[in-house]
Design a protein around this motif. Sequence first.
Motif, short mmCIF file in Angstrom:
data_model
loop_
_atom_site.label_atom_id
_atom_site.label_comp_id
_atom_site.label_asym_id
_atom_site.label_seq_id
_atom_site.Cartn_x
_atom_site.Cartn_y
_atom_site.Cartn_z
N ARG A 178 0.83 -1.21 0.00
CA ARG A 178 0.00 0.00 0.00
C ARG A 178 0.86 1.26 0.00
O ARG A 178 0.49 2.27 -0.61
CB ARG A 178 -0.94 -0.02 1.20
CG ARG A 178 -1.98 -1.12 1.10
CD ARG A 178 -3.16 -0.89 2.00
NE ARG A 178 -4.24 -1.85 1.70
CZ ARG A 178 -5.45 -1.78 2.19
NH1 ARG A 178 -5.78 -0.80 3.02
NH2 ARG A 178 -6.36 -2.68 1.87
N LYS A 223 2.09 1.77 -3.59
CA LYS A 223 1.01 2.27 -4.44
C LYS A 223 0.78 3.76 -4.22
O LYS A 223 0.55 4.52 -5.17
CB LYS A 223 -0.28 1.50 -4.17
CG LYS A 223 -0.30 0.09 -4.72
CD LYS A 223 -1.63 -0.59 -4.45
CE LYS A 223 -1.65 -2.00 -5.03
NZ LYS A 223 -2.96 -2.69 -4.76
N LEU A 224 0.85 4.20 -2.96
CA LEU A 224 0.67 5.62 -2.66
C LEU A 224 1.81 6.44 -3.24
O LEU A 224 1.59 7.50 -3.86
CB LEU A 224 0.58 5.81 -1.15
CG LEU A 224 0.44 7.26 -0.65
CD1 LEU A 224 -0.83 7.90 -1.21
CD2 LEU A 224 0.43 7.30 0.87
N ALA A 274 1.42 6.72 -6.98
CA ALA A 274 0.30 7.59 -7.38
C ALA A 274 0.64 9.06 -7.25
O ALA A 274 0.12 9.90 -8.00
CB ALA A 274 -0.94 7.26 -6.54
N LYS A 317 -5.91 6.25 -1.59
CA LYS A 317 -4.76 5.39 -1.29
C LYS A 317 -4.14 5.76 0.04
O LYS A 317 -3.68 4.90 0.80
CB LYS A 317 -3.74 5.48 -2.42
CG LYS A 317 -4.18 4.77 -3.71
CD LYS A 317 -3.13 4.89 -4.79
CE LYS A 317 -3.52 4.06 -6.01
NZ LYS A 317 -4.79 4.50 -6.63
N ARG A 369 -6.41 4.28 2.74
CA ARG A 369 -6.25 2.83 2.88
C ARG A 369 -4.95 2.48 3.60
O ARG A 369 -4.92 1.57 4.44
CB ARG A 369 -6.30 2.18 1.50
CG ARG A 369 -7.67 2.25 0.84
CD ARG A 369 -7.65 1.67 -0.56
NE ARG A 369 -8.92 1.89 -1.23
CZ ARG A 369 -9.06 2.39 -2.44
NH1 ARG A 369 -7.96 2.71 -3.15
NH2 ARG A 369 -10.25 2.56 -2.99
#
Length: 386
Positions: free
Chosen positions: A270, A273-274, A277, A295, A298
């Motif tokens: 996670r 992914k952040l 992004a 994101k 999460r």
Amino acid sequence: MPDATTPVAAFDGRRTVFALAIDGEPVSMTLLNGVLRAVTAERPVTRLILEGPGTVVRTLMLSLADALSLAIPEHGLAAEALWLADGTPPMPRRRGAPALARDGLSVHAAFRHIIGHLTGVMLHLAPPVADVASGPEPVHQMRVAVRRARSAFSLFPPVTDGAAQAAAEGLKRLGKMLGPARDWDVFMDETAPPVEAVLPGRIASLLRAGTRRRHQARTALGHYLTSPAFRLLTLELAWLAAADAPEDTAGDLMVLPPLPEFAAGILQRRWKKLLNAGRALDDLDDPALHGLRLKAKRLRYAAEFFAPLSPEKPASRFIRRLAVLQERLGLFNDTTVAETLLRELNGKPNHAAGLVLGFTAARGERARSKIATAWARFRRRDPFWT
């Protein structure tokens, strides 16, 4: 020797045990039925305790729920007895984010703890949320609890089998009921007042319409929280919090990594992914910033769940910087939420709606520089799980 203690309340009733068999599996049903008595008051109470293999207990629970108004009690008999005796309501057993034990928990036990904790939070908040006069804070806290619970379902896919589908769908429905109530609270208490303060009377009709819509959303939410559907949701969640570890298709227990390894893998994915992004933050358009906010949210829920497994200071600093980033991104998102709510009120933009949207858009643009600062500070913080 100290003086002998004096009982302040007692349970007077009958305990009946039924030995049953469902689909060839044994299950025990214990019924406690009687009265809690204190010196000056008494209250009838009934408790039903089901014990046996998880799927069998769930089958019996759902069958009984079709005929009886079953509900998960927020407090045990002892706490209710003290409440009856001195009139002081017991403190909630659960608050905020769940805290996992640092050692000894399996992945499935962690999931059970998280769901049990958040179910307790929702049970405690349901009465004030159902009361329209109780203010916005209980709605906010319940929405956070529901989001955390839904995040737990996505974090622990290996331990949530098909039987959890009903609970997941129920949480989704509850989230959809909480969303409008919370959005109208934010609009009426945070978004619209600065506009009214600068331009008094210019959005008066909009505020009156918003007040009516806010009341309607809160009333609909209250009806749901007092409905059989919500009771059934809490029963499903309580069953998940007590259920045994699931088996695979061959009937063997699922083999999962140790909890710290499981948690580190989720947090690393996670986090990556952040970071990906937000790589070109200055060039992101509004939808991309909205995705970045999701994101961040999460990752924050996962970090809060698993923070107790790591040293306290690095985890708390990481979560604090992540929370600031999420808050700044949320300010930018207020324009989208306000536009949606105003469309519900008017169907098409008018002068008052334009004033509010202009204000939120200007605030969102000012938030871009703050987002960039918060992003830079967050990126400098090392992950606490490595």
